[in-house]
Design a protein around this motif. Structure first.
Motif, PDB file in Angstrom:
ATOM      1  N   THR A 488      18.294  39.191 -20.901  1.00 17.16           N
ATOM      2  CA  THR A 488      19.718  38.239 -21.535  1.00 17.16           C
ATOM      3  C   THR A 488      20.145  37.585 -20.858  1.00 17.16           C
ATOM      4  O   THR A 488      20.504  38.069 -19.205  1.00 17.16           O
ATOM      5  N   VAL A 489      20.759  36.228 -20.783  1.00 15.13           N
ATOM      6  CA  VAL A 489      21.380  35.557 -19.932  1.00 15.13           C
ATOM      7  C   VAL A 489      22.825  35.420 -20.520  1.00 15.13           C
ATOM      8  O   VAL A 489      23.227  35.114 -21.378  1.00 15.13           O
ATOM      9  N   LEU A 490      24.072  35.528 -20.107  1.00 16.70           N
ATOM     10  CA  LEU A 490      25.194  35.554 -19.916  1.00 16.70           C
ATOM     11  C   LEU A 490      25.744  34.543 -19.069  1.00 16.70           C
ATOM     12  O   LEU A 490      26.417  34.206 -18.215  1.00 16.70           O
ATOM     13  N   PHE A 491      26.174  33.297 -19.399  1.00 17.11           N
ATOM     14  CA  PHE A 491      26.759  32.530 -18.902  1.00 17.11           C
ATOM     15  C   PHE A 491      28.058  31.997 -18.799  1.00 17.11           C
ATOM     16  O   PHE A 491      28.237  31.072 -20.771  1.00 17.11           O
ATOM     17  N   VAL A 492      28.788  31.251 -18.241  1.00 17.75           N
ATOM     18  CA  VAL A 492      29.887  30.261 -18.410  1.00 17.75           C
ATOM     19  C   VAL A 492      30.056  29.170 -18.459  1.00 17.75           C
ATOM     20  O   VAL A 492      28.583  28.342 -17.152  1.00 17.75           O
ATOM     21  N   SER A 493      29.532  27.295 -19.160  1.00 19.08           N
ATOM     22  CA  SER A 493      29.288  26.376 -18.671  1.00 19.08           C
ATOM     23  C   SER A 493      29.809  25.193 -19.462  1.00 19.08           C
ATOM     24  O   SER A 493      30.777  25.992 -20.590  1.00 19.08           O
ATOM     25  N   HIS A 494      30.464  24.251 -18.997  1.00 23.09           N
ATOM     26  CA  HIS A 494      31.157  23.111 -20.166  1.00 23.09           C
ATOM     27  C   HIS A 494      29.506  21.920 -20.139  1.00 23.09           C
ATOM     28  O   HIS A 494      30.540  20.693 -20.460  1.00 23.09           O
ATOM     29  N   ASP A 495      28.421  21.862 -19.498  1.00 24.17           N
ATOM     30  CA  ASP A 495      27.199  21.270 -18.935  1.00 24.17           C
ATOM     31  C   ASP A 495      26.821  21.471 -20.777  1.00 24.17           C
ATOM     32  O   ASP A 495      26.371  22.515 -21.418  1.00 24.17           O
ATOM     33  N   ARG A 496      27.350  20.236 -22.153  1.00 29.44           N
ATOM     34  CA  ARG A 496      26.787  20.343 -23.224  1.00 29.44           C
ATOM     35  C   ARG A 496      24.821  20.592 -23.354  1.00 29.44           C
ATOM     36  O   ARG A 496      24.402  21.654 -24.194  1.00 29.44           O
ATOM     37  N   GLU A 497      23.882  19.413 -22.210  1.00 31.02           N
ATOM     38  CA  GLU A 497      22.986  19.729 -22.363  1.00 31.02           C
ATOM     39  C   GLU A 497      22.445  21.040 -22.157  1.00 31.02           C
ATOM     40  O   GLU A 497      21.235  21.784 -22.697  1.00 31.02           O
ATOM     41  N   PHE A 498      23.318  21.842 -20.939  1.00 33.58           N
ATOM     42  CA  PHE A 498      22.758  23.253 -20.049  1.00 33.58           C
ATOM     43  C   PHE A 498      22.998  24.206 -21.742  1.00 33.58           C
ATOM     44  O   PHE A 498      21.950  24.657 -21.775  1.00 33.58           O
ATOM     45  N   ILE A 499      24.419  24.049 -22.446  1.00 28.75           N
ATOM     46  CA  ILE A 499      24.016  24.425 -23.568  1.00 28.75           C
ATOM     47  C   ILE A 499      23.500  24.989 -24.527  1.00 28.75           C
ATOM     48  O   ILE A 499      22.881  25.736 -24.570  1.00 28.75           O
ATOM     49  N   SER A 500      23.183  23.422 -25.137  1.00 25.73           N
ATOM     50  CA  SER A 500      21.942  23.061 -26.198  1.00 25.73           C
ATOM     51  C   SER A 500      21.347  23.944 -25.723  1.00 25.73           C
ATOM     52  O   SER A 500      20.493  24.256 -27.301  1.00 25.73           O
ATOM     53  N   SER A 501      20.974  23.147 -24.788  1.00 26.49           N
ATOM     54  CA  SER A 501      18.729  23.894 -24.668  1.00 26.49           C
ATOM     55  C   SER A 501      18.633  25.257 -24.466  1.00 26.49           C
ATOM     56  O   SER A 501      17.508  25.750 -24.455  1.00 26.49           O
ATOM     57  N   LEU A 502      19.678  25.669 -24.335  1.00 25.61           N
ATOM     58  CA  LEU A 502      20.024  27.182 -23.935  1.00 25.61           C
ATOM     59  C   LEU A 502      20.050  28.662 -25.121  1.00 25.61           C
ATOM     60  O   LEU A 502      19.544  29.244 -25.296  1.00 25.61           O
ATOM     61  N   ALA A 503      21.964  28.118 -24.722  1.00 23.92           N
ATOM     62  CA  ALA A 503      22.085  29.260 -25.694  1.00 23.92           C
ATOM     63  C   ALA A 503      22.073  29.482 -27.137  1.00 23.92           C
ATOM     64  O   ALA A 503      22.059  28.489 -28.273  1.00 23.92           O
ATOM     65  N   ASN A 504      21.552  31.087 -27.876  1.00 29.71           N
ATOM     66  CA  ASN A 504      21.556  31.135 -29.435  1.00 29.71           C
ATOM     67  C   ASN A 504      22.295  31.953 -29.794  1.00 29.71           C
ATOM     68  O   ASN A 504      22.421  32.325 -30.711  1.00 29.71           O
ATOM     69  N   ARG A 505      23.718  31.580 -28.991  1.00 30.83           N
ATOM     70  CA  ARG A 505      24.571  32.633 -29.051  1.00 30.83           C
ATOM     71  C   ARG A 505      26.021  32.083 -28.542  1.00 30.83           C
ATOM     72  O   ARG A 505      25.638  31.809 -27.037  1.00 30.83           O
ATOM     73  N   ILE A 506      27.361  31.143 -29.490  1.00 33.18           N
ATOM     74  CA  ILE A 506      28.319  30.871 -28.620  1.00 33.18           C
ATOM     75  C   ILE A 506      29.858  32.030 -28.779  1.00 33.18           C
ATOM     76  O   ILE A 506      29.746  32.771 -29.634  1.00 33.18           O
ATOM     77  N   ILE A 507      30.307  32.047 -27.278  1.00 32.79           N
ATOM     78  CA  ILE A 507      31.556  32.962 -27.578  1.00 32.79           C
ATOM     79  C   ILE A 507      32.449  32.218 -26.958  1.00 32.79           C
ATOM     80  O   ILE A 507      32.932  31.292 -25.849  1.00 32.79           O
TER      81      ILE A 507
END
Length: 540
Positions: A488-507
């Motif tokens: 499990t990975v849980l993260f706060v970010s404003h980096d679109r590339e980082f979010i787009s390439s990793l996240a399979n769920r958005i809060i």
């Protein structure tokens, strides 16, 4: 246009760059990239005439104005936010002050009456009648509501002060715009606004950024500072990555072919130089060898850390459950929130600055207590945490090695050696291990904390804005390593590339409400756009 001619910068024996001659032309937007410590900010300061080069010169076309994003957060304390923005246009600010002084007088002399008419003409010419609207558009785009515009700068935290300084430099509408890390402390909405603003900018833009998406959206050229020189590439960051790899591969092949040929020539010369019948051929080959040059490149400053997360314990089916949690400080951030986090979830927590992203993250990992409700963890959960501010976990007064060694197994007979090896993989070399943690750079602190996570082997990896201080190579190494994580990975970010390439769920946290979306960033934004469109249709 702005150009550099034979610029060299040395600090003692260390050379940052040497004999750099380069032109930045009007209408182009340049991304200045390179590893941390390669000299990007130094080069920009030389262009901005705030630092003197060891040798060489900078030339700016006659009549061109320049704007440079300042990093002195306290320089405008005591001044209102709006006035700080106005001060970006020195000519307008001087006329504005002169005008304000005249109008503040109860009785005017005849000369002052005449001066009013003149100053109004000057004020109109420099854009005085639209200054408040122009400044408000910038501040609004960067997240400042109108109610805040007349507040004092010293009421703001550092990241918000930087936003005002960004608005200040943009307000001046300079011909040449120099921006060093303008997206630091900006949330996704403000980054989107800045991207659009800079895409419409008609002057010469030179920007330093570690945000890959931002560089791809904004830049028309990449100026790469590496090998103690600056090489210019046409296109955005993705174009640069492709072209640069092709050039490096070509250089490797050319060098290998040249070295192979040199070896063949040396072998022939050694074998036959004493042979009378072969002497002429040996002499010919010696001449060829003398002309042969192995073009060896200077060492690259671009080095990637080795990052591989390996959990020391298997993660069970139950990870994190939050039931009816709420949190209020001066105002309610969110209330009555239910969340369940499962194995394999890679969750990005997003939202504008100040809405409670870090608070929610800390509640979920039990670093904060909710006002209502409860957070529970599965029995197998082992959390490794990367805070937004590294000094939250680093111990002041300790060296990097002394702090990190606590994460090595206590029964490890090679604790210090193994810890040093781990530091080496995260680019800490030699005496770097003995630096006090408080004097480390932002990038070094981020890599040290990441190293501690690698050593402790958590099965729930938690990051609060991990890309803020890392260079592009470290960001890409971290990004890739997290795509391989099965836990499990849980993260706060404003980096679109980082979010787009990793996240399979958005809060998302917005307006005191939490949206828990089961999908990636593109799907989530399409979902939000549809909601907005449907709401607009209902009003009609």
């Amino acid at each position: 246009m702005i150009s550099a001619n034979a610029l060299t910068m040395r600090y003692g024996k260390r050379v940052l760059f040497e004999n750099v001659s380069i032109k930045f032309r009007a209408g182009n937007r340049y991304g200045l990239i390179g590893a941390n410590g390669a000299g990007k900010s130094t080069f920009m300061k030389i262009l901005a005439d705030t630092l003197e080069a060891s040798s060489g010169e900078v030339h700016i076309d006659q009549g061109c104005t320049m704007g440079y994003l300042k990093q002195d957060h306290s320089a405008y304390d005591g001044i209102s936010i709006l006035d700080t923005v106005y001060m970006g246009n020195e000519k307008l600010w001087a006329i504005h002050q002169e005008r304000e002084e005249l109008y503040s007088k109860a009785d005017l002399t005849a000369d002052e009456e005449d001066a009013i008419a003149t100053i109004e003409e000057r004020f109109e010419v420099v854009g005085g009648y639209t200054m408040e609207t122009d400044a408000a558009i910038l501040l609004d785009g960067l997240g400042f509501p109108a109610s805040q515009h007349n507040e004092s700068m010293d009421s703001l935290q550092g990241g918000w002060k930087l936003r005002v300084l960004l608005a200040q430099v943009l307000f001046a509408k300079p011909d040449i715009l120099l921006l060093d890390e303008p997206t630091n402390h900006l949330d996704m909405a403000s980054r989107d606004w800045l991207e659009t603003f800079l895409q419409r900018y008609n002057g010469t833009l030179i920007v330093i950024s570690h945000d890959r998406y931002f560089l791809n959206q904004v830049t028309t050229h990449i100026a790469d500072l590496d090998f103690e020189e600056i090489r210019m590439f046409t296109g955005n960051y993705d174009n640069f990555m492709i072209t640069n790899e092709m050039l490096l591969e070509k250089h490797r092949k050319d060098t290998a072919a040249t070295e192979k040929r040199a070896g063949e020539l040396k072998t022939f010369i050694t074998r036959f130089s004493a042979n009378a019948s072969k002497a002429k051929q040996a002499t010919s080959r010696q001449k060829e060898l003398d002309k042969l040059e192995v073009n060896k490149m200077k060492p690259s400053s671009r080095v990637s850390p080795y990052i591989k997360f390996v959990a020391t314990e298997r993660l069970g089916d139950r990870v994190i459950d939050a039931v009816n949690i709420s949190k209020t400080y001066d105002e309610t951030l969110f209330e009555n929130v239910d969340l369940s986090i499962a194995p394999g979830d890679k969750i990005a927590i997003i939202g504008t600055n100040g809405v409670g992203k870090t608070t929610l993250l800390k509640l979920l990992i039990k670093q904060l207590e909710p006002d209502t409700g409860e957070v529970s963890h599965g029995s197998t959960v082992k959390i490794s945490y990367f805070p937004q501010e590294a000094m939250e976990v680093l111990t002041k007064g300790k060296t990097a090695l002394d702090w990190l060694i606590q994460f090595a197994p206590p029964d490890d007979e090679m604790r210090e050696t193994d810890t040093r090896s781990a530091m080496g993989r995260m680019l800490f070399k030699g005496d770097d291990a003995h630096k006090p943690v408080e004097v480390l750079s932002g990038g070094e602190k981020a890599r040290l904390v990441t190293c501690s996570m690698l050593m402790e082997g958590g099965n729930v990896l938690v990051f609060d804005e991990p890309t803020n201080h890392l260079d592009l190579e470290s960001i890409e190494a971290l990004n890739y390593s997290l795509t391989l994580v099965e836990e499990t990975v849980l993260f706060v970010s404003h980096d679109r590339e980082f979010i787009s390439s990793l996240a399979n769920r958005i809060i998302e946290i917005a307006d005191g409400k939490i949206t828990n979306y089961p999908g990636n960033l593109d799907d989530f934004e399409a979902y939000k756009a549809k909601l907005k469109k449907d709401a607009k249709a209902e009003k009609v």
